[in-house]
Write an enzyme that holds these catalytic residues in place. Structure first.
Site, mmCIF file in Angstrom:
data_model
loop_
_atom_site.group_PDB
_atom_site.id
_atom_site.type_symbol
_atom_site.label_atom_id
_atom_site.label_comp_id
_atom_site.label_asym_id
_atom_site.label_seq_id
_atom_site.Cartn_x
_atom_site.Cartn_y
_atom_site.Cartn_z
ATOM 1 N N ASN A 291 0.457 -1.154 0.067
ATOM 2 C CA ASN A 291 -0.081 -0.114 -0.054
ATOM 3 C C ASN A 291 0.696 1.380 -0.422
ATOM 4 O OD1 ASN A 291 -1.662 1.877 0.045
ATOM 5 N ND2 ASN A 291 -2.614 1.410 2.727
ATOM 6 N N LYS B 161 0.093 3.930 -0.508
ATOM 7 C CA LYS B 161 -0.311 5.418 0.392
ATOM 8 C C LYS B 161 -0.364 6.285 -1.038
ATOM 9 C CE LYS B 161 -0.138 3.778 4.769
ATOM 10 N NZ LYS B 161 0.195 3.311 6.204
ATOM 11 N N HIS C 285 -9.895 1.559 4.985
ATOM 12 C CA HIS C 285 -7.976 1.286 5.560
ATOM 13 C C HIS C 285 -8.853 2.421 7.047
ATOM 14 C CE1 HIS C 285 -4.081 2.758 6.340
ATOM 15 N NE2 HIS C 285 -3.641 1.845 6.064
ATOM 16 N N GLU D 12 -5.701 -4.989 10.595
ATOM 17 C CA GLU D 12 -3.875 -3.687 10.633
ATOM 18 C C GLU D 12 -5.038 -3.184 12.067
ATOM 19 O OE1 GLU D 12 -2.405 -2.702 7.013
ATOM 20 O OE2 GLU D 12 -4.416 -1.535 7.289
ATOM 21 N N SER E 54 2.894 -2.206 10.129
ATOM 22 C CA SER E 54 4.536 -2.519 10.778
ATOM 23 C C SER E 54 5.090 -3.303 10.190
ATOM 24 C CB SER E 54 4.968 -1.807 11.876
ATOM 25 O OG SER E 54 4.465 -0.203 12.123
HETATM 26 C C1 PEP Z 1 -0.696 0.209 5.743
HETATM 27 O O1 PEP Z 1 -1.088 1.540 5.328
HETATM 28 O O2 PEP Z 1 -1.803 -0.677 5.760
HETATM 29 C C2 PEP Z 1 -0.040 -0.139 6.472
HETATM 30 C C3 PEP Z 1 0.052 -1.225 7.294
HETATM 31 O O3 PEP Z 1 0.934 0.827 7.446
HETATM 32 P P1 PEP Z 1 2.514 0.351 7.450
HETATM 33 O O4 PEP Z 1 3.216 -0.898 7.289
HETATM 34 O O5 PEP Z 1 3.458 1.345 6.996
HETATM 35 O O6 PEP Z 1 2.025 0.279 9.357
#
Ligand code: PEP
Length: 253
Positions: free
Chosen positions: A8, A10, A99, A170, A214
């Site tokens: 992702n 973003k 999200h 998430e 993360s």
């Molecule tokens: C996300 O935005 O879906 C995500 C998991 O971000 P990160 O891996 O940076 O925590």
């Protein structure tokens, strides 16, 4: 079924940055990847992605994904929205819906997320339905209640078609914070979500439940080894080719 590793991006990227990242990924994906790979790229760069796919055969297997989709059918006065049918026109295989950044900054409700999933499914685009609790929810012992409520809305609106979706757990407190759920914490929530899916469809075993928050090159193997973790949704680490390739390499066979 192969695990799914979805990046992702973003609101990141530029023509120059993407060219370098996708070229490096293409080189790393020349030997058949252990996992299915998807990239949720900002829409203005979808054409660039397709041009590079034509140039680098190794990218052809990478599924294109959107980061959101409209809850409304195509056509209409919804400035700024992208309809699921438009995603389909661009051969988008996936669309992230719900999200936590959309829920938090754009006020998306459980019902809106459910309608987005419905629109995606009706156009043959696989929604990646995100659910997750905040730190306050977790500290109040409400993790299971929150994720079950979020998923229930999507199941309610889509019935057994939920078997065509992907779910992503998430935890909000783990997104972009460097603070990851332990493999045990992730597995516990994934098992609860799996049980909820099993009550909704006889094909719950084919619904991939991704972990996101993360995930990185160092912790991916542990998380991806859990029985109900069917892949990862990767934010920050998907912007670094070496890290993203390491996560793909850590997928369970
Ligand atoms: C996300 O935005 O879906 C995500 C998991 O971000 P990160 O891996 O940076 O925590």
């Amino acid at each position: 079924m192969k695990q799914l590793i979805a990046g992702n991006w973003k609101m990141n990227g530029s023509l120059e940055f993407n060219q370098a990242l996708l070229t490096a990924l293409a080189q790393g994906l020349e030997t058949a990847p252990r996992a299915e790979v998807a990239l949720c790229i900002p829409a203005p760069y979808w054409a660039q992605f397709r041009v590079l796919c034509a140039q680098y055969p190794a990218l052809k297997g990478v599924g294109l994904g959107a980061q959101d989709v409209s809850a409304h059918p195509g056509g209409g006065a919804y400035t700024g929205e992208l309809a699921a049918a438009m995603l389909r026109d661009f051969d988008c295989r996936y669309a992230i819906v719900g999200h936590s950044e959309r829920r938090q900054y754009h006020g998306e409700t459980d019902d809106a997320v459910a309608q987005k999933a419905r629109q995606a499914l009706s156009c043959g685009v696989t929604p990646i339905v995100c659910v997750g609790e905040t730190l306050a929810d977790r500290e109040d012992g409400r993790t299971f209640e929150v994720v079950k409520r979020q998923l229930a809305a999507v199941i309610h609106a889509n019935g057994p078609c939920i078997s065509e979706a992907v779910v992503a757990y998430e935890p909000v407190w783990a997104i972009g914070t460097g603070r990851t759920a332990t493999a045990e914490q992730a597995q516990q929530v994934h098992a609860v979500l799996r049980a909820q899916l099993m009550a909704a469809t006889a094909r719950a075993d084919r619904v991939r439940i991704l972990y996101g928050g993360s995930m990185n090159a160092a912790n991916a193997a542990d998380l991806l080894a859990q029985p109900d973790v069917d892949g990862g949704l990767i934010g920050g680490a998907s912007l670094k080719a070496a890290d993203f390739l390491s996560i793909i390499g850590a997928a369970r066979r």
